[in-house]
Design a protein around this motif. Structure first.
Motif, PDB file in Angstrom:
ATOM      1  N   PHE A  42      42.606  50.701  50.538  1.00 50.12           N
ATOM      2  CA  PHE A  42      43.680  51.124  49.663  1.00 50.12           C
ATOM      3  C   PHE A  42      44.394  49.897  49.123  1.00 50.12           C
ATOM      4  O   PHE A  42      44.565  48.902  49.819  1.00 50.12           O
ATOM      5  CB  PHE A  42      44.677  52.012  50.408  1.00 50.12           C
ATOM      6  N   LEU A  43      44.818  50.026  47.887  1.00 56.62           N
ATOM      7  CA  LEU A  43      45.524  48.964  47.200  1.00 56.62           C
ATOM      8  C   LEU A  43      46.906  49.494  46.826  1.00 56.62           C
ATOM      9  O   LEU A  43      47.025  50.577  46.264  1.00 56.62           O
ATOM     10  CB  LEU A  43      44.747  48.581  45.940  1.00 56.62           C
ATOM     11  N   GLY A  44      47.944  48.752  47.182  1.00 59.31           N
ATOM     12  CA  GLY A  44      49.295  49.082  46.755  1.00 59.31           C
ATOM     13  C   GLY A  44      49.636  48.224  45.556  1.00 59.31           C
ATOM     14  O   GLY A  44      49.406  47.012  45.585  1.00 59.31           O
ATOM     15  N   GLU A  45      50.120  48.855  44.505  1.00 54.47           N
ATOM     16  CA  GLU A  45      50.455  48.083  43.316  1.00 54.47           C
ATOM     17  C   GLU A  45      51.677  48.659  42.620  1.00 54.47           C
ATOM     18  O   GLU A  45      52.027  49.817  42.808  1.00 54.47           O
ATOM     19  CB  GLU A  45      49.266  47.975  42.357  1.00 54.47           C
ATOM     20  N   GLU A  46      52.292  47.799  41.820  1.00 53.92           N
ATOM     21  CA  GLU A  46      53.454  48.181  41.035  1.00 53.92           C
ATOM     22  C   GLU A  46      53.239  47.638  39.630  1.00 53.92           C
ATOM     23  O   GLU A  46      53.015  46.438  39.456  1.00 53.92           O
ATOM     24  CB  GLU A  46      54.711  47.578  41.676  1.00 53.92           C
ATOM     25  N   ALA A  47      53.261  48.523  38.651  1.00 55.84           N
ATOM     26  CA  ALA A  47      53.019  48.154  37.250  1.00 55.84           C
ATOM     27  C   ALA A  47      51.710  47.383  37.099  1.00 55.84           C
ATOM     28  O   ALA A  47      51.635  46.406  36.374  1.00 55.84           O
ATOM     29  CB  ALA A  47      54.195  47.358  36.706  1.00 55.84           C
ATOM     30  N   GLY A  48      50.701  47.802  37.866  1.00 54.81           N
ATOM     31  CA  GLY A  48      49.389  47.178  37.780  1.00 54.81           C
ATOM     32  C   GLY A  48      49.244  45.883  38.552  1.00 54.81           C
ATOM     33  O   GLY A  48      48.168  45.302  38.605  1.00 54.81           O
ATOM     34  N   LYS A  49      50.318  45.415  39.182  1.00 57.24           N
ATOM     35  CA  LYS A  49      50.275  44.170  39.958  1.00 57.24           C
ATOM     36  C   LYS A  49      50.062  44.489  41.431  1.00 57.24           C
ATOM     37  O   LYS A  49      50.829  45.247  42.027  1.00 57.24           O
ATOM     38  CB  LYS A  49      51.585  43.399  39.789  1.00 57.24           C
ATOM     39  N   PRO A  50      49.006  43.925  42.065  1.00 56.37           N
ATOM     40  CA  PRO A  50      48.753  44.187  43.480  1.00 56.37           C
ATOM     41  C   PRO A  50      49.874  43.672  44.375  1.00 56.37           C
ATOM     42  O   PRO A  50      50.340  42.547  44.215  1.00 56.37           O
ATOM     43  CB  PRO A  50      47.458  43.422  43.766  1.00 56.37           C
TER      44      PRO A  50
END
Length: 174
Positions: A42-50
């Motif tokens: 799983f990858l956590g990201e915000e506004a496409g930024k990891p």
């Protein structure tokens, strides 16, 4: 923060970020060599930024957390990623989740303990054995403590409840 499964397009990034954190994309736990970009996660990201990454291995009613990286502190990234893999393990009808860290990784040991994971074993000298599979494992951690032992934690599915009874806390790299 959004959480999503690691996809094929993420594999190069996964390889790079794991290599940066662990000296190569190879991870050894309990004598098993894992290659980071071959694992689901799983990858956590915000506004496409990891912001963070969790890689796991599922099998035989168990789910091993192989890599947990938080790239930004004080955003509950690691906590949120753990909750996601706990849900996936429940859905896969796993009996337990488990992971190992090394004895020098004091922030990770405290992090898992605060979240209800139980320290179930210290595998003395296991890092020397791991170096046979991955010679690039450093002799000392960033804090100057010798890397010698694997510390095993587990969380049994019976321990999983909504919100896990745990409060989010700050955590850096794990």
């Amino acid at each position: 923060m959004e959480i999503r499964p690691v996809g094929a397009a993420d594999r190069s990034w996964v390889r790079g970020v794991v290599s940066e954190a662990f000296a190569s994309p190879r991870i050894v736990s309990r004598g098993v060599l894992h290659v980071a970009d071959d694992l689901p996660g799983f990858l956590g990201e915000e506004a496409g930024k990891p912001l963070g990454l969790l890689l796991y291995h599922m099998g035989a009613g168990e789910c091993e957390v192989v890599v947990l990286l938080s790239l930004q502190e004080r955003k509950s990234v690691a906590t949120t990623l753990l909750a996601e893999v706990e849900q996936a393990a429940q859905e896969a009808e796993c009996r337990r989740l488990w992971l190992v860290t090394t004895n020098d990784n004091l922030p990770a040991i405290a992090f898992y303990s605060r979240r209800g994971w139980r320290q179930v074993a210290i595998h003395r000298g296991a890092v020397a054995e791991a170096r046979r599979l991955k010679p690039e494992i450093p002799e000392f951690g960033a804090n100057g403590v010798p890397k010698e032992d694997e510390v095993e934690f587990e969380l049994t599915i019976g321990d999983l409840t909504p919100n896990h009874g745990r409060q989010p806390t700050a955590f850096g790299r794990g």
